[in-house]
Write a protein that holds these residues in place. Structure first.
Motif, PDB file in Angstrom:
ATOM      1  N   GLU A  29       1.094  -1.044  -0.017  1.00  0.00           N
ATOM      2  CA  GLU A  29      -0.221   0.147  -0.133  1.00  0.00           C
ATOM      3  C   GLU A  29       0.723   1.154  -0.110  1.00  0.00           C
ATOM      4  O   GLU A  29       2.062   1.424   0.731  1.00  0.00           O
ATOM      5  CB  GLU A  29      -0.893   0.039   1.341  1.00  0.00           C
ATOM      6  N   SER A  44      -5.427  -0.738  -7.165  1.00  0.00           N
ATOM      7  CA  SER A  44      -6.704   0.083  -7.102  1.00  0.00           C
ATOM      8  C   SER A  44      -6.283   1.145  -6.139  1.00  0.00           C
ATOM      9  O   SER A  44      -5.415   1.277  -5.429  1.00  0.00           O
ATOM     10  CB  SER A  44      -7.689  -1.066  -6.216  1.00  0.00           C
ATOM     11  N   ASN A  56      -8.189   4.477  -3.302  1.00  0.00           N
ATOM     12  CA  ASN A  56      -8.945   4.988  -2.438  1.00  0.00           C
ATOM     13  C   ASN A  56      -9.733   6.206  -2.929  1.00  0.00           C
ATOM     14  O   ASN A  56      -8.942   6.501  -3.855  1.00  0.00           O
ATOM     15  CB  ASN A  56      -8.410   5.392  -1.010  1.00  0.00           C
ATOM     16  N   GLU A  99      -8.318  11.956  -0.528  1.00  0.00           N
ATOM     17  CA  GLU A  99      -8.162  12.111   0.846  1.00  0.00           C
ATOM     18  C   GLU A  99      -9.129  13.679   0.967  1.00  0.00           C
ATOM     19  O   GLU A  99      -9.085  14.565   0.294  1.00  0.00           O
ATOM     20  CB  GLU A  99      -6.826  12.361   1.040  1.00  0.00           C
ATOM     21  N   ARG A 127      -4.365  10.220  -2.950  1.00  0.00           N
ATOM     22  CA  ARG A 127      -5.101   9.079  -2.591  1.00  0.00           C
ATOM     23  C   ARG A 127      -4.046   8.004  -2.149  1.00  0.00           C
ATOM     24  O   ARG A 127      -2.830   8.191  -2.181  1.00  0.00           O
ATOM     25  CB  ARG A 127      -5.925   8.468  -3.826  1.00  0.00           C
ATOM     26  N   SER A 128      -4.618   7.037  -1.506  1.00  0.00           N
ATOM     27  CA  SER A 128      -3.773   5.687  -1.130  1.00  0.00           C
ATOM     28  C   SER A 128      -3.956   4.692  -2.417  1.00  0.00           C
ATOM     29  O   SER A 128      -5.051   4.790  -3.264  1.00  0.00           O
ATOM     30  CB  SER A 128      -4.310   4.930  -0.140  1.00  0.00           C
ATOM     31  N   PHE A 160      -3.212   0.575  -3.664  1.00  0.00           N
ATOM     32  CA  PHE A 160      -3.202  -0.545  -3.129  1.00  0.00           C
ATOM     33  C   PHE A 160      -2.798  -1.492  -4.282  1.00  0.00           C
ATOM     34  O   PHE A 160      -3.187  -1.548  -5.182  1.00  0.00           O
ATOM     35  CB  PHE A 160      -4.702  -1.151  -2.688  1.00  0.00           C
TER      36      PHE A 160
END
Length: 235
Positions: A154, A195, A197, A200, A211-212, A214
């Motif tokens: 991540e 993918s 998230n 933020e 964003r994060s 993954f």
């Protein structure tokens, strides 16, 4: 002081970007920040002006100017809209520079023209939930199996991630059960196994996409390694 560092080309660029920022970027800045919207319209116009590839060689679609020219442009944009300035800064210095500096000729030909022209946006994933200021504590793993790497992990607070077509990230390379150090990789953002998230929610720079990312059993070829294997942390 200006005479020491600025060439006529620098001054012309500054004046052009300043006029563009005041007339085209500033009127949109407050609304973008209030709504948390990415500056698509400004980025498109910046691409047309050649601002998305300032320091890269002309043969790859850049304008062939220097780092000072890039700083001048970012400063003028940042004066009126930090989100727009940050978008261009992250795209150029994080999402494109590693390819220009350390990429193979094949990687440069594949990625740089579209990045330098602004046709595609770049992003860089380094920070992780447990590896922020201590980026050497990277937990993301790229394990070699046959002729490809399988990536799991991540990345957090990645600027431009939701808008990027090209993503560079770091991971601990593992071969035959042995860690080989932190390496950098470059991939297309639509690679299966990756993918994102939602954006933020931030106190400022709300028009800058953050964003994060993954990685879940993401398979990538050996050709995705960027630069010297195991030296991605130092590059």
């Amino acid at each position: 002081m200006e005479q020491l560092y600025f060439t006529e080309e620098h001054k012309m660029l500054r004046d052009m970007v300043r006029e563009f920022a005041q007339n085209e970027v500033k009127p949109l800045a407050q609304e973008l920040d209030e709504k948390g919207e990415f500056p698509h319209e400004s980025v498109k116009k910046m691409s047309e002006l050649g601002l998305m590839g300032i320091p890269w060689e002309e043969k790859y679609g850049g304008t062939g100017m220097d780092t000072l020219a890039l700083v001048i442009a970012i400063e003028e944009l940042g004066k009126v809209c930090p989100s727009t300035g940050a978008t261009m800064m992250a795209h150029t210095s994080l999402g494109t520079a590693p390819i220009a500096m350390f990429g193979t000729e094949e990687q440069k030909e594949k990625y740089l023209p579209a990045l330098a022209s602004g046709e595609k946006i770049g992003a860089f994933g380094l920070t992780e939930p447990n590896a922020g200021s201590d980026a050497g504590n990277t937990q993301t793993r790229a394990v070699l199996k046959d002729d490809e790497y399988i990536v799991n992990g991540e990345k957090a607070f990645c600027t431009n991630a939701g808008e990027a077509s090209v993503i560079i990230f770091t991971a601990v390379m593992e071969e035959n059960g042995e860690e080989k150090g932190i390496s950098a990789f470059v991939i297309d953002a639509d690679t299966e196994g990756m993918s994102l998230n939602p954006p933020e929610k931030k106190m400022g720079w709300c028009g800058s996409d953050t964003r994060s990312i993954f990685f879940k059993d993401m398979h990538i070829p050996k050709s995705a390694v960027l630069g010297n294997p195991s030296k991605g942390f130092k590059q």
